[in-house]
Design a protein around this motif. Structure first.
Motif, PDB file in Angstrom:
ATOM      1  N   GLY A   5       0.789  -1.211   0.000  1.00 17.45           N
ATOM      2  CA  GLY A   5       0.000   0.000   0.000  1.00 17.45           C
ATOM      3  C   GLY A   5       0.826   1.267   0.000  1.00 17.45           C
ATOM      4  O   GLY A   5       0.292   2.362  -0.081  1.00 17.45           O
ATOM      5  N   VAL A  11      -4.401  -5.497  -0.659  1.00 20.58           N
ATOM      6  CA  VAL A  11      -3.925  -4.327  -1.406  1.00 20.58           C
ATOM      7  C   VAL A  11      -4.154  -4.512  -2.906  1.00 20.58           C
ATOM      8  O   VAL A  11      -4.586  -3.589  -3.597  1.00 20.58           O
ATOM      9  N   LYS A  56      -7.847  -3.822  -3.642  1.00 26.74           N
ATOM     10  CA  LYS A  56      -8.386  -2.719  -2.850  1.00 26.74           C
ATOM     11  C   LYS A  56      -9.648  -2.118  -3.441  1.00 26.74           C
ATOM     12  O   LYS A  56     -10.486  -1.590  -2.708  1.00 26.74           O
ATOM     13  N   LEU A  67      -9.594   0.268   4.814  1.00 31.70           N
ATOM     14  CA  LEU A  67      -8.473  -0.570   4.411  1.00 31.70           C
ATOM     15  C   LEU A  67      -7.237  -0.365   5.278  1.00 31.70           C
ATOM     16  O   LEU A  67      -6.616  -1.328   5.722  1.00 31.70           O
TER      17      LEU A  67
END
Length: 194
Positions: free
Chosen positions: A99, A165, A168, A176
């Motif tokens: 991320g 991720v 997402k 998240l």
């Protein structure tokens, strides 16, 4: 005979790879074009081909360049902290893992990865290292770890983070980061004594 000095060639190469990483984040591998790469780098399209035979070879190099940056950052963190404890490992993971902009792999869709692998020779591999090797590389730089670590549990938590991720767009974006934080806590509980 090269039209660039070695130093200039290295500068262009690094700029190309940095631009490639930006474009992969923005558009993905298939949608970025050589013209965009050349324009953002400040070179002609023909000059691109002095460095790479195709977009596929270029994308592969950009991915490997990004992976090497992460390894270098991890080594720098170990040099800075010495052995990592729970807090310093969390700081490292927050800075360099899923991320985060430093991890290009979290921006590459499964379709783009498949497309790329189909176009590269079999000798070009993007296979991740064996999970136990990755875990051991992390753990050998940590202090206060449990004696009875379950590598499969740790590997699964890391895979779940990567899957989250990578997908997402299917998850609630406002939750998240909290979910990833909870998974990191679970990961650390599996690694550290206290």
């Amino acid at each position: 005979m090269s039209i660039f000095t070695v130093e200039k060639r290295n500068q262009i190469q690094e700029k190309l790879l940095e631009v490639g990483i930006e474009l992969i984040r923005e558009k993905g591998i298939r949608k970025m074009t050589i013209s965009e790469i050349a324009d953002r780098t400040g070179i002609g399209k023909g000059t691109f081909y002095h460095f790479y035979d195709s977009k596929e070879y270029f994308a592969y190099d950009a991915i490997m360049y990004s992976k090497n940056q992460i390894k270098e950052m991890m080594n720098t963190a170990v040099e800075q902290y010495g052995k990592l404890n729970r807090d310093s490992l969390e700081e490292v993971l927050l800075t360099y893992s899923f991320g985060n902009d430093t991890n290009i792999l979290s921006y590459i869709s499964g379709e783009d990865m498949q497309w790329l692998l189909e176009r590269l020779p079999k000798s070009y591999t993007l296979d991740p290292p064996k999970e136990t090797d990755v875990i051991n590389a992390i753990l050998e730089n940590c202090d206060g770890i449990k004696k009875d670590i379950n590598y499969h549990v740790i590997a699964n938590i890391m895979k779940i983070m990567a899957i989250a991720v990578e997908n997402k767009e299917r998850l609630y974006p406002d939750a998240l980061e909290m979910n990833l934080g909870m998974l990191r806590e679970q990961l650390f509980d599996c690694i550290f004594e206290n």
